[in-house]
Design a protein around this motif. Structure first.
Motif, PDB file in Angstrom:
ATOM      1  N   ASP A   6     -17.467  14.079  27.371  1.00  0.00           N
ATOM      2  CA  ASP A   6     -17.407  12.642  27.027  1.00  0.00           C
ATOM      3  C   ASP A   6     -16.174  12.028  27.679  1.00  0.00           C
ATOM      4  OD1 ASP A   6     -19.642  12.785  25.325  1.00  0.00           O
ATOM      5  OD2 ASP A   6     -18.407  13.281  23.576  1.00  0.00           O
ATOM      6  N   THR A  53     -19.539  10.121  20.041  1.00  0.00           N
ATOM      7  CA  THR A  53     -20.818  10.281  19.341  1.00  0.00           C
ATOM      8  C   THR A  53     -20.507   9.945  17.887  1.00  0.00           C
ATOM      9  OG1 THR A  53     -21.489  12.063  20.811  1.00  0.00           O
ATOM     10  CG2 THR A  53     -22.633  11.921  18.702  1.00  0.00           C
ATOM     11  N   THR A 110     -23.630  16.271  13.719  1.00  0.00           N
ATOM     12  CA  THR A 110     -24.071  17.458  12.991  1.00  0.00           C
ATOM     13  C   THR A 110     -22.826  18.117  12.417  1.00  0.00           C
ATOM     14  OG1 THR A 110     -25.755  17.726  14.668  1.00  0.00           O
ATOM     15  CG2 THR A 110     -25.434  19.566  13.162  1.00  0.00           C
ATOM     16  N   ASP A 165     -20.901  22.623  21.373  1.00  0.00           N
ATOM     17  CA  ASP A 165     -19.921  23.704  21.304  1.00  0.00           C
ATOM     18  C   ASP A 165     -19.394  23.971  19.903  1.00  0.00           C
ATOM     19  OD1 ASP A 165     -20.182  23.996  23.968  1.00  0.00           O
ATOM     20  OD2 ASP A 165     -18.361  22.909  24.502  1.00  0.00           O
TER      21      ASP A 165
HETATM   22  P1  ADP Z   1     -19.245  19.302  26.366  1.00  0.00           P
HETATM   23  O1  ADP Z   1     -19.954  18.008  26.503  1.00  0.00           O
HETATM   24  O2  ADP Z   1     -17.794  19.214  26.694  1.00  0.00           O
HETATM   25  O3  ADP Z   1     -19.932  20.428  27.038  1.00  0.00           O
HETATM   26  P2  ADP Z   1     -20.559  19.671  23.813  1.00  0.00           P
HETATM   27  O4  ADP Z   1     -21.692  20.413  24.466  1.00  0.00           O
HETATM   28  O5  ADP Z   1     -20.054  20.163  22.511  1.00  0.00           O
HETATM   29  O6  ADP Z   1     -19.306  19.617  24.784  1.00  0.00           O
HETATM   30  O7  ADP Z   1     -20.996  18.150  23.634  1.00  0.00           O
HETATM   31  C1  ADP Z   1     -22.165  17.587  24.196  1.00  0.00           C
HETATM   32  C2  ADP Z   1     -22.402  16.202  23.582  1.00  0.00           C
HETATM   33  O8  ADP Z   1     -22.698  16.347  22.199  1.00  0.00           O
HETATM   34  C3  ADP Z   1     -21.197  15.262  23.675  1.00  0.00           C
HETATM   35  O9  ADP Z   1     -21.634  13.971  24.008  1.00  0.00           O
HETATM   36  C4  ADP Z   1     -20.580  15.283  22.262  1.00  0.00           C
HETATM   37  O10 ADP Z   1     -20.037  14.023  21.882  1.00  0.00           O
HETATM   38  C5  ADP Z   1     -21.786  15.606  21.401  1.00  0.00           C
HETATM   39  N1  ADP Z   1     -21.410  16.468  20.271  1.00  0.00           N
HETATM   40  C6  ADP Z   1     -20.516  17.479  20.244  1.00  0.00           C
HETATM   41  N2  ADP Z   1     -20.426  18.026  19.017  1.00  0.00           N
HETATM   42  C7  ADP Z   1     -21.282  17.328  18.248  1.00  0.00           C
HETATM   43  C8  ADP Z   1     -21.654  17.402  16.854  1.00  0.00           C
HETATM   44  N3  ADP Z   1     -21.147  18.295  16.028  1.00  0.00           N
HETATM   45  N4  ADP Z   1     -22.579  16.524  16.395  1.00  0.00           N
HETATM   46  C9  ADP Z   1     -23.120  15.603  17.233  1.00  0.00           C
HETATM   47  N5  ADP Z   1     -22.820  15.485  18.523  1.00  0.00           N
HETATM   48  C10 ADP Z   1     -21.913  16.332  19.039  1.00  0.00           C
END
Ligand code: ADP
Length: 224
Positions: free
Chosen positions: A137, A158, A164, A185
């Motif tokens: 992000d 988000t 979640t 993650d």
């Molecule tokens: P990255 O994007 O650095 O690989 P993530 O895969 O965790 O990290 O995040 C992917 C997308 O999901 C991002 O847009 C993030 O804002 C969103 N995200 C991350 N954790 C959550 C969560 N617990 N609930 C909802 N959305 C999430």
């Protein structure tokens, strides 16, 4: 025993003759200490250690400090699965890193670097969870021409209700499945506010925590 041999044992759970004998001794005489098993076999405790570790790890035996080994009556994989599924979030969660919703994207980037985390949780004035920001992000926001010092974090996060989250009593196994399914993650660990409908962030659980749990689980079984 190398780590690879160890992994192979978990996969196949084929017992050698000595392990079969130990199992029989524990079935007949358990609970029994490692020392007593060793005496019966005329071996040293140290010689038996790897066999006992394998039998325990595979779930055939369980051990209690000062009581000894006893037969679980389960197949190895059943017992291990049960053990994995019982681990709760609070046993492995980390301290959450939160930033205020009034922060800028630049400030969030600094916090992420300083705190060395991959996900930030955004909170409002009441310290309730309102958003989540990941590394990507922030990278995405940085790719434009905008001034990151002037860009509020809450326009790129988000936000609720799309976050979640989990509770500290939830099972780590369920969290792991959610992370895979949603391709994220980590999750914030939250507690319902006593005053209103908000959620306080009390922890964080990430793929790293789950990896630690996996390693600890194996280590515990090896030490006994
Ligand atoms: P990255 O994007 O650095 O690989 P993530 O895969 O965790 O990290 O995040 C992917 C997308 O999901 C991002 O847009 C993030 O804002 C969103 N995200 C991350 N954790 C959550 C969560 N617990 N609930 C909802 N959305 C999430």
């Amino acid at each position: 025993m190398s780590h690879l041999t160890y992994a192979k044992v978990v996969g196949t759970i084929e017992l050698n003759k000595r392990q079969e004998t130990i199992l029989q001794i524990v079935k007949d005489h358990g609970p029994i200490t490692g020392e007593h098993i060793a005496d019966r076999l005329h071996l040293t405790r140290a010689t038996l250690r790897p066999d006992l570790a394998i039998l325990t790890m595979a779930g055939y035996l369980d051990a209690r400090p000062r009581v000894g080994y006893f037969y679980t009556g389960k197949t190895g994989s059943q017992a291990l699965t049960e053990k994995i599924k019982k681990i709760q979030v609070h046993e492995f969660s980390s301290i959450p890193v939160v930033v205020s919703e009034s922060s800028t994207v630049y400030e969030a980037i600094c916090t992420m670097f300083l705190e060395d985390v991959g996900t930030l949780f955004i909170v409002n004035k009441q310290a309730h969870l309102v958003g989540v920001v990941s590394r990507k992000d922030l990278l995405r926001a940085s790719m434009g021409q905008q001034d990151l010092n002037a860009m509020p974090i809450n326009i790129i996060m988000t936000r609720m209700p799309n976050i979640t989250f989990c509770l500290k009593e939830d099972y780590l196994f369920d969290v792991a499945q959610i992370l895979i399914q949603k391709q994220i993650d980590g999750l914030p660990v939250v507690k319902k506010s006593e005053q209103d409908d908000g959620f306080e962030v009390i922890g964080r659980i990430t793929k790293t925590n789950i990896t630690k749990a996996f390693v600890e689980l194996a280590k515990d079984e090896m030490i006994i």
